[in-house]
Design a protein around this motif. Structure first.
Motif, PDB file in Angstrom:
ATOM      1  N   GLY A  60     -15.714   4.392 -22.194  1.00 45.77           N
ATOM      2  CA  GLY A  60     -14.152   2.826 -23.118  1.00 45.77           C
ATOM      3  C   GLY A  60     -13.964   2.636 -21.635  1.00 45.77           C
ATOM      4  O   GLY A  60     -14.283   2.864 -20.592  1.00 45.77           O
ATOM      5  N   ASP A  61     -12.940   1.850 -21.895  1.00 43.63           N
ATOM      6  CA  ASP A  61     -12.173   0.928 -20.780  1.00 43.63           C
ATOM      7  C   ASP A  61     -11.737   2.063 -19.865  1.00 43.63           C
ATOM      8  O   ASP A  61     -11.060   3.237 -20.210  1.00 43.63           O
ATOM      9  CB  ASP A  61     -11.035   0.533 -21.481  1.00 43.63           C
ATOM     10  CG  ASP A  61     -10.299  -0.342 -20.576  1.00 43.63           C
ATOM     11  OD1 ASP A  61     -10.029  -1.100 -20.339  1.00 43.63           O
ATOM     12  OD2 ASP A  61      -9.290   0.567 -20.016  1.00 43.63           O
ATOM     13  N   PRO A  62     -11.982   1.677 -18.434  1.00 41.64           N
ATOM     14  CA  PRO A  62     -12.142   2.382 -17.135  1.00 41.64           C
ATOM     15  C   PRO A  62     -10.167   2.296 -17.301  1.00 41.64           C
ATOM     16  O   PRO A  62     -10.101   3.413 -16.458  1.00 41.64           O
ATOM     17  CB  PRO A  62     -12.181   1.146 -16.057  1.00 41.64           C
ATOM     18  CG  PRO A  62     -13.024   0.196 -16.874  1.00 41.64           C
ATOM     19  CD  PRO A  62     -13.058   0.345 -18.363  1.00 41.64           C
ATOM     20  N   ARG A  63      -9.323   1.478 -17.614  1.00 44.37           N
ATOM     21  CA  ARG A  63      -8.232   1.725 -17.400  1.00 44.37           C
ATOM     22  C   ARG A  63      -7.770   2.604 -18.324  1.00 44.37           C
ATOM     23  O   ARG A  63      -7.273   3.749 -17.457  1.00 44.37           O
ATOM     24  CB  ARG A  63      -7.439   0.890 -17.493  1.00 44.37           C
ATOM     25  CG  ARG A  63      -7.549  -0.437 -16.701  1.00 44.37           C
ATOM     26  CD  ARG A  63      -6.478  -1.431 -16.946  1.00 44.37           C
ATOM     27  NE  ARG A  63      -4.978  -1.321 -16.844  1.00 44.37           N
ATOM     28  CZ  ARG A  63      -4.318  -0.776 -16.653  1.00 44.37           C
ATOM     29  NH1 ARG A  63      -4.594  -1.014 -14.887  1.00 44.37           N
ATOM     30  NH2 ARG A  63      -3.032  -0.669 -16.742  1.00 44.37           N
ATOM     31  N   ASP A  64      -8.751   3.345 -18.778  1.00 43.18           N
ATOM     32  CA  ASP A  64      -7.771   4.085 -19.522  1.00 43.18           C
ATOM     33  C   ASP A  64      -8.071   5.312 -20.129  1.00 43.18           C
ATOM     34  O   ASP A  64      -8.062   6.709 -19.949  1.00 43.18           O
ATOM     35  CB  ASP A  64      -8.438   3.856 -21.892  1.00 43.18           C
ATOM     36  CG  ASP A  64      -7.463   2.506 -22.525  1.00 43.18           C
ATOM     37  OD1 ASP A  64      -6.473   1.881 -21.781  1.00 43.18           O
ATOM     38  OD2 ASP A  64      -7.769   2.033 -23.486  1.00 43.18           O
ATOM     39  N   GLU A  83     -10.715  -4.827 -13.792  1.00 43.78           N
ATOM     40  CA  GLU A  83      -9.581  -4.020 -14.038  1.00 43.78           C
ATOM     41  C   GLU A  83      -8.580  -3.874 -12.946  1.00 43.78           C
ATOM     42  O   GLU A  83      -7.644  -3.709 -12.667  1.00 43.78           O
ATOM     43  CB  GLU A  83      -9.678  -3.247 -14.831  1.00 43.78           C
ATOM     44  CG  GLU A  83     -10.641  -3.668 -16.204  1.00 43.78           C
ATOM     45  CD  GLU A  83      -8.966  -4.410 -17.627  1.00 43.78           C
ATOM     46  OE1 GLU A  83      -8.299  -3.550 -17.479  1.00 43.78           O
ATOM     47  OE2 GLU A  83      -9.812  -4.785 -18.116  1.00 43.78           O
ATOM     48  N   PHE A  84      -9.533  -3.388 -11.865  1.00 38.67           N
ATOM     49  CA  PHE A  84      -8.864  -3.006 -10.522  1.00 38.67           C
ATOM     50  C   PHE A  84      -9.427  -3.319  -9.342  1.00 38.67           C
ATOM     51  O   PHE A  84     -10.214  -4.195  -9.048  1.00 38.67           O
ATOM     52  CB  PHE A  84      -9.728  -1.335  -9.982  1.00 38.67           C
ATOM     53  CG  PHE A  84      -9.182   0.055 -11.408  1.00 38.67           C
ATOM     54  CD1 PHE A  84      -7.618  -0.285 -12.132  1.00 38.67           C
ATOM     55  CD2 PHE A  84     -10.674   0.914 -11.692  1.00 38.67           C
ATOM     56  CE1 PHE A  84      -7.761   0.489 -12.878  1.00 38.67           C
ATOM     57  CE2 PHE A  84     -10.123   1.331 -12.720  1.00 38.67           C
ATOM     58  CZ  PHE A  84      -8.654   1.658 -13.037  1.00 38.67           C
ATOM     59  N   ARG A  85      -7.935  -3.700  -8.182  1.00 40.66           N
ATOM     60  CA  ARG A  85      -8.095  -4.506  -7.862  1.00 40.66           C
ATOM     61  C   ARG A  85      -9.724  -4.256  -6.578  1.00 40.66           C
ATOM     62  O   ARG A  85      -9.999  -3.294  -6.243  1.00 40.66           O
ATOM     63  CB  ARG A  85      -6.607  -4.151  -6.417  1.00 40.66           C
ATOM     64  CG  ARG A  85      -5.567  -3.807  -6.674  1.00 40.66           C
ATOM     65  CD  ARG A  85      -4.517  -4.579  -5.879  1.00 40.66           C
ATOM     66  NE  ARG A  85      -4.550  -4.897  -4.353  1.00 40.66           N
ATOM     67  CZ  ARG A  85      -4.536  -4.658  -3.875  1.00 40.66           C
ATOM     68  NH1 ARG A  85      -2.518  -3.969  -4.177  1.00 40.66           N
ATOM     69  NH2 ARG A  85      -4.277  -5.564  -2.748  1.00 40.66           N
ATOM     70  N   LEU A 136      -2.118   3.633 -12.103  1.00 43.13           N
ATOM     71  CA  LEU A 136      -3.347   2.543 -12.708  1.00 43.13           C
ATOM     72  C   LEU A 136      -1.537   1.121 -12.434  1.00 43.13           C
ATOM     73  O   LEU A 136      -2.547   0.198 -12.031  1.00 43.13           O
ATOM     74  CB  LEU A 136      -2.894   2.568 -14.172  1.00 43.13           C
ATOM     75  CG  LEU A 136      -3.407   3.494 -14.947  1.00 43.13           C
ATOM     76  CD1 LEU A 136      -3.824   3.847 -16.822  1.00 43.13           C
ATOM     77  CD2 LEU A 136      -5.123   3.700 -14.481  1.00 43.13           C
ATOM     78  N   ALA A 137      -0.826   0.924 -12.028  1.00 41.95           N
ATOM     79  CA  ALA A 137       0.111  -0.075 -11.341  1.00 41.95           C
ATOM     80  C   ALA A 137      -0.183  -0.573 -10.015  1.00 41.95           C
ATOM     81  O   ALA A 137      -0.789  -1.051  -9.785  1.00 41.95           O
ATOM     82  CB  ALA A 137       1.645  -0.755 -11.581  1.00 41.95           C
TER      83      ALA A 137
END
Length: 193
Positions: free
Chosen positions: A85-89, A144-146, A188-189
């Motif tokens: 799924g979503d990489p952040r999750d 999603e990520f830097r 995550l931030a």
């Protein structure tokens, strides 16, 4: 003959219980104090120093067993995390489980680094880091990520936050219950695009 066989099984069962008690005590003490002595470990395990050395001929041998078990338990726990799924999750789920393991094993990594060779220590971090790297790459590709900083730096940041949270719990600055969410949200931030 039957009595002798029964006595041998009893001794083996006692020896297994002693070994488990020693390894558990070493894991528990070394997770908080990497300099915990063999005497402290034996006392916490409820065995004598002679018994401990009967099963582990040196502190290094004991550290190797403790580290091997920690690696095995870590790998089993992390293998069970859904990374789909979503990489952040997915990263959030992985971080929460990783936090629990980091907190459980804490300063054990520091203790092991004093006695085990560098290649053994590298094994401790290789598989967990590979999982995070995969998610970072997916998250970067998805925007999603830097992507403007080296991925190895991002891995170092994740590791520093995990270990920092463990230290903060041991100092009483945050609770163990609050730490997983703090770790997840902070990482995550820091990684957010």
């Amino acid at each position: 003959m039957r009595a002798s066989a029964s006595a041998d099984r009893g001794k083996r069962a006692d020896a297994r219980r002693n070994i488990e008690a020693i390894v558990e005590a070493a894991t528990r003490l070394l997770a908080v104090d990497p300099d915990a002595s063999v005497n402290e470990i034996a006392k916490a395990a409820g065995v004598g120093r002679v018994t401990l050395y009967g099963h582990f001929d040196s502190r290094t041998a004991l550290m190797r067993e403790v580290a091997d078990r920690a690696i095995q338990q870590t790998d089993q726990a992390l293998t069970g995390v859904d990374l789909g799924g979503d990489p952040r999750d997915a990263l959030g789920r992985l971080l929460e489980v990783t936090w629990q393991l980091t907190h459980r094993f804490g300063a054990l990594v520091v203790a092991a680094s004093h006695t085990l060779p560098p290649e053994a220590m590298q094994r401790v971090h290789d598989k967990p880091a590979a999982r995070v790297r995969t998610l970072l790459e997916r998250g970067r590709d998805a925007g999603e990520f830097r992507g403007d900083v080296p991925i190895d730096w991002q891995l170092s940041v994740v590791q520093a936050i995990l270990h920092g949270a463990s230290t903060a719990v041991h100092r009483g600055e945050i609770t163990a219950e609050a730490a997983p969410v703090l770790v997840r949200d902070t990482v995550l931030a820091a990684l957010a695009a």
